[in-house]
Design a protein around this motif. Structure first.
Motif, mmCIF file in Angstrom:
data_model
loop_
_atom_site.group_PDB
_atom_site.id
_atom_site.type_symbol
_atom_site.label_atom_id
_atom_site.label_comp_id
_atom_site.label_asym_id
_atom_site.label_seq_id
_atom_site.Cartn_x
_atom_site.Cartn_y
_atom_site.Cartn_z
ATOM 1 N N ILE A 1 12.469 46.506 5.238
ATOM 2 C CA ILE A 1 13.776 47.017 4.840
ATOM 3 C C ILE A 1 14.879 46.381 5.677
ATOM 4 O O ILE A 1 15.926 45.988 5.159
ATOM 5 N N ALA A 2 14.638 46.281 6.991
ATOM 6 C CA ALA A 2 15.644 45.693 7.876
ATOM 7 C C ALA A 2 15.936 44.244 7.494
ATOM 8 O O ALA A 2 17.099 43.829 7.394
ATOM 9 N N LEU B 1 24.298 51.885 0.169
ATOM 10 C CA LEU B 1 24.089 53.307 -0.093
ATOM 11 C C LEU B 1 22.925 53.546 -1.051
ATOM 12 O O LEU B 1 22.398 54.656 -1.112
ATOM 13 N N VAL B 2 22.550 52.492 -1.794
ATOM 14 C CA VAL B 2 21.537 52.646 -2.838
ATOM 15 C C VAL B 2 20.189 52.045 -2.440
ATOM 16 O O VAL B 2 19.140 52.694 -2.508
ATOM 17 N N TRP B 3 20.224 50.780 -1.993
ATOM 18 C CA TRP B 3 18.985 50.025 -1.912
ATOM 19 C C TRP B 3 18.059 50.339 -0.740
ATOM 20 O O TRP B 3 16.831 50.210 -0.899
ATOM 21 N N PRO B 4 18.543 50.722 0.438
ATOM 22 C CA PRO B 4 17.571 51.043 1.496
ATOM 23 C C PRO B 4 16.584 52.127 1.094
ATOM 24 O O PRO B 4 15.370 51.990 1.321
ATOM 25 N N PHE C 1 8.688 49.239 -1.068
ATOM 26 C CA PHE C 1 7.827 48.552 -0.119
ATOM 27 C C PHE C 1 6.624 49.377 0.299
ATOM 28 O O PHE C 1 5.588 48.830 0.664
ATOM 29 N N SER C 2 6.739 50.683 0.298
ATOM 30 C CA SER C 2 5.671 51.518 0.830
ATOM 31 C C SER C 2 4.694 52.020 -0.220
ATOM 32 O O SER C 2 3.548 52.358 0.115
ATOM 33 N N LEU D 1 8.172 38.633 1.744
ATOM 34 C CA LEU D 1 8.110 39.830 2.576
ATOM 35 C C LEU D 1 6.697 40.387 2.633
ATOM 36 O O LEU D 1 6.251 40.872 3.673
ATOM 37 N N ASN D 2 5.993 40.308 1.502
ATOM 38 C CA ASN D 2 4.632 40.828 1.460
ATOM 39 C C ASN D 2 3.700 40.036 2.367
ATOM 40 O O ASN D 2 2.815 40.596 3.017
ATOM 41 N N SER D 3 3.905 38.723 2.429
ATOM 42 C CA SER D 3 3.050 37.891 3.286
ATOM 43 C C SER D 3 3.476 37.955 4.749
ATOM 44 O O SER D 3 2.639 37.888 5.649
#
Length: 214
Positions: free
Chosen positions: A111-112, A158-161, A168-169, A75-77
């Protein structure tokens, strides 16, 4: 070599967090369902504690951490948060606002993708992995997937987003698995409780169909 050592350290950390979450869940479950409290045994670990269950969670946490790390690296790349050199060099208000906009879009994309691709996989991996570690028969494993998988996935949404928005930010790549594991302390407490509930339900069904079960 350095990367391998880092992943090994992350795996041990994640396994320890998973095991700790399981101990917390077992403690809560034990004292909430025990028919009688034993006043002088509070400092004994607790009645009904199952070390094998904690070991299973440790093994699963250690095994899944490298997968999680590589996913975050992907995801980072794929969705980098680094502003372009041209935008960073510009001093204008328009140019300085652009990187923030780009970063917000990248975070939302992460996130998506994470919640549509990795979350279903991770939830399924947990349910299947724990079932295999428990030595469930194929029919019992299928039943657990049918019942527990949707529950785990929905609660996870309900938790992870929100957790991943922070992850991520703000959190650097090398600490993202650790951050996820800290959040996972509470998450694994829920997973342990959910697995214990599911196991008891399956045992009750087995007893109901077996006249020798008392």
């Amino acid at each position: 070599m350095v990367a391998a050592k880092r992943i090994a350290a992350l795996a041990l950390f994640s396994g320890s967090v998973s095991a700790t979450g399981n101990i917390i869940a077992q403690y809560i479950d034990s004292w909430s369902t025990a028919p009688r409290r034993v006043e002088n045994k509070f400092f004994v670990l607790f009645p009904g504690y199952e070390p094998a269950q904690t070991l299973r969670f440790f093994v699963y946490g250690v095994s899944f951490a490298p997968i999680s790390f590589r996913w975050h690296a992907f995801l980072n790349s794929r969705f980098p948060l680094v502003a372009s050199a041209k935008a960073a060099a510009s001093k204008s208000a328009t140019a300085s606002a652009q990187p923030l906009s780009d970063k917000a879009r990248a975070v939302l994309k992460r996130i998506a993708v994470d919640q549509t691709v990795f979350a279903p996989f991770a939830s399924g991996a947990f349910v299947v992995g724990m079932g295999l570690l428990e030595g469930l028969r194929s029919s019992d494993l299928v039943e657990r997937i049918r019942v527990q998988y949707p529950r785990v996935l929905m609660v996870g949404y309900l938790v992870w987003p929100a957790a991943q928005l922070i992850n991520f930010s703000i959190v650097p790549l090398m600490y993202r698995v650790q951050f996820g594991s800290v959040v996972g302390l509470f998450w694994n407490t829920y997973l342990s409780w959910s697995s214990a509930q599911m196991k008891r339900d399956q045992q009750r069904k087995a007893c109901a169909s077996n006249t020798a079960c008392i």
